[in-house]
Scaffold this active site. Structure first.
Site, PDB file in Angstrom:
ATOM      1  N   GLY A 198     -18.354  16.757  66.407  1.00  0.00           N
ATOM      2  CA  GLY A 198     -19.789  17.021  66.324  1.00  0.00           C
ATOM      3  C   GLY A 198     -20.359  16.842  64.934  1.00  0.00           C
ATOM      4  O   GLY A 198     -21.472  16.332  64.774  1.00  0.00           O
ATOM      5  N   THR A 199     -19.624  17.256  63.908  1.00  0.00           N
ATOM      6  CA  THR A 199     -20.139  17.151  62.542  1.00  0.00           C
ATOM      7  C   THR A 199     -20.350  15.694  62.151  1.00  0.00           C
ATOM      8  O   THR A 199     -21.402  15.345  61.586  1.00  0.00           O
ATOM      9  CB  THR A 199     -19.178  17.832  61.555  1.00  0.00           C
ATOM     10  OG1 THR A 199     -19.170  19.241  61.808  1.00  0.00           O
ATOM     11  CG2 THR A 199     -19.612  17.597  60.111  1.00  0.00           C
ATOM     12  N   GLY A 256     -15.332  17.143  71.603  1.00  0.00           N
ATOM     13  CA  GLY A 256     -14.321  17.317  72.630  1.00  0.00           C
ATOM     14  C   GLY A 256     -13.802  18.732  72.773  1.00  0.00           C
ATOM     15  O   GLY A 256     -13.569  19.210  73.890  1.00  0.00           O
ATOM     16  N   CYS A 262     -17.817  28.128  62.181  1.00  0.00           N
ATOM     17  CA  CYS A 262     -17.855  27.239  61.017  1.00  0.00           C
ATOM     18  C   CYS A 262     -18.320  27.954  59.760  1.00  0.00           C
ATOM     19  O   CYS A 262     -18.197  27.430  58.655  1.00  0.00           O
ATOM     20  CB  CYS A 262     -18.780  26.055  61.304  1.00  0.00           C
ATOM     21  SG  CYS A 262     -18.297  25.122  62.768  1.00  0.00           S
TER      22      CYS A 262
END
Length: 385
Positions: A72-73, A202, A327
């Site tokens: 995602g990052t 994922g 995070c």
């Protein structure tokens, strides 16, 4: 040995056995480089494209519009920087929200500090929702991109992405949505939502870590983030993480098949927990929209406690929960999401997120509620507040 209770699925999910099985051949007979012209590359290449089609089916797009990434990052960085770099001659203004994931916020701030872009950070209401009218009002002639998340990782609040997408399309502005928390939990259709870019990961949908995808609408201008070979049709250089891609494809296939049934199961667990918390623990507050919220997510403020202390005591009982984004778990500042929603510092510091997954059962709620009321009462009795 007592089974542990894992209620932190927004941080990461266990890899499904079916996903592991799909990945295993990539470490043995199908180990070849999918970019190789010889026979050893043929099998991995075919499996990679089958995975691309499965991800596309989950998003409602064409396979050619799916670019595999490391997660995602990277997808967020690629969408935001790629659009900004490609359209700098048109303008240097970006619109986002105050409650985005740090992968979006820090990327926007980097563009501000290093390249002179201007960024408008729109607020949210008390339930954490972004108003499409506020986004539309923030767009200027120099706006090149709007980035608003589909669902928040801390509160679970789901944004009106389709309305925001329409507003962007009407104004000729590209629209990116970080859908890392939404994909696999609620229906996501990039066509219906008028999305130009969409990020997914994922490991949030029972797939492996280290792989994700970025949807790029066909015909949209965007610069690559990584340069090198011509992988991913020149959009993302680097030898593909083929085993991870195959795992992501299988996870996407399973998520699509199980989405409705799983949503019903998780909603029932979430709502039962909230009803029992309200009945057994005084002075609690829901953080998130009462109905437009991810089926699996419950974020509750317990004023007059430090949530980190509650987490440690629950962990001793074999129960895993969180205070918000994994995070930024080492950051002791109050959640930027909850403060943007108007919560006080005490409410934000006392917030705990419970995020359910497909393997959770009513017995897990029983285990949690056998421990939680006593822990909250103990911490409040010790508190100088």
């Amino acid at each position: 040995m007592v089974k542990s209770v894992y209620l932190d699925h927004n941080a990461t999910t266990p890899v499904r056995p079916e996903v592991v099985e799909a990945m295993l051949p990539m470490f043995r007979e199908d180990f070849g480089n999918p970019s190789s012209a010889h026979a050893c590359g043929g099998g991995p290449r075919r499996l990679r494209e089958e995975a691309r089609a499965k991800v596309a089916a989950l998003l409602g797009c064409c396979p050619v519009e799916v670019v595999f990434t490391s997660g995602g990052t990277e997808s967020d960085n690629h969408a935001i920087k790629g659009a900004a770099f490609a359209l700098r001659e048109k303008g240097t203004h970006i619109v986002t929200s105050k409650v985005e994931h740090h992968a979006v916020l820090h990327t926007c701030r980097w563009l501000e500090q290093r390249l002179g872009f201007t960024v408008t950070y729109v607020g949210v209401d008390a339930d954490g929702r972004v108003d499409p009218a506020a986004v539309a009002a923030a767009v200027t002639p120099s706006t090149v991109l709007v980035s608003i998340m589909a669902a928040n990782n801390e509160s679970g609040t789901v944004n009106p992405i389709a309305a925001i997408g329409r507003a962007c399309r009407e104004r000729g502005v590209l629209f990116h949505t970080d859908a890392v928390q939404a994909v696999g939990k609620i229906p996501v259709d990039v066509q219906a939502a008028s999305v130009d870019f969409l990020s997914l990961s994922g490991h949030k949908i029972y797939g492996p870590k280290g792989v994700g995808a970025l949807y790029i609408r066909e015909g949209v201008t965007i610069d690559p983030l990584l340069h090198g070979g011509g992988h991913e049709i020149g959009r993302r250089a680097g030898t593909e993480h083929t085993s991870g891609i195959v795992g992501l494809g299988r996870a996407a296939e399973l998520a699509r098949a199980d989405l409705e049934a799983e949503a019903r199961q998780l909603t029932a667990l979430r709502d039962d927990l909230w009803a029992r918390i309200r009945a057994q623990i005084p002075e609690v507050r829901l953080n998130g929209h009462p109905t437009e919220r991810l089926p699996n997510t419950l974020n509750v403020s317990f004023p007059r406690i430090e949530a980190e202390s509650a987490l440690m005591l629950l962990d001793r009982e074999g129960i895993a929960v969180s205070t918000g984004s994994a995070c930024s778990s080492e950051d002791q500042e109050a959640s930027h999401v909850l403060t943007a929603m108007g919560r006080t510092a005490l409410e934000a510091r006392g917030a705990i997120r419970f995020s359910f997954g497909r393997d959770n059962t009513p017995a897990d709620v029983d285990r949690l509620m056998a421990a939680l009321p006593g822990i909250i009462a103990k911490l409040r009795a010790m508190s100088p507040l």
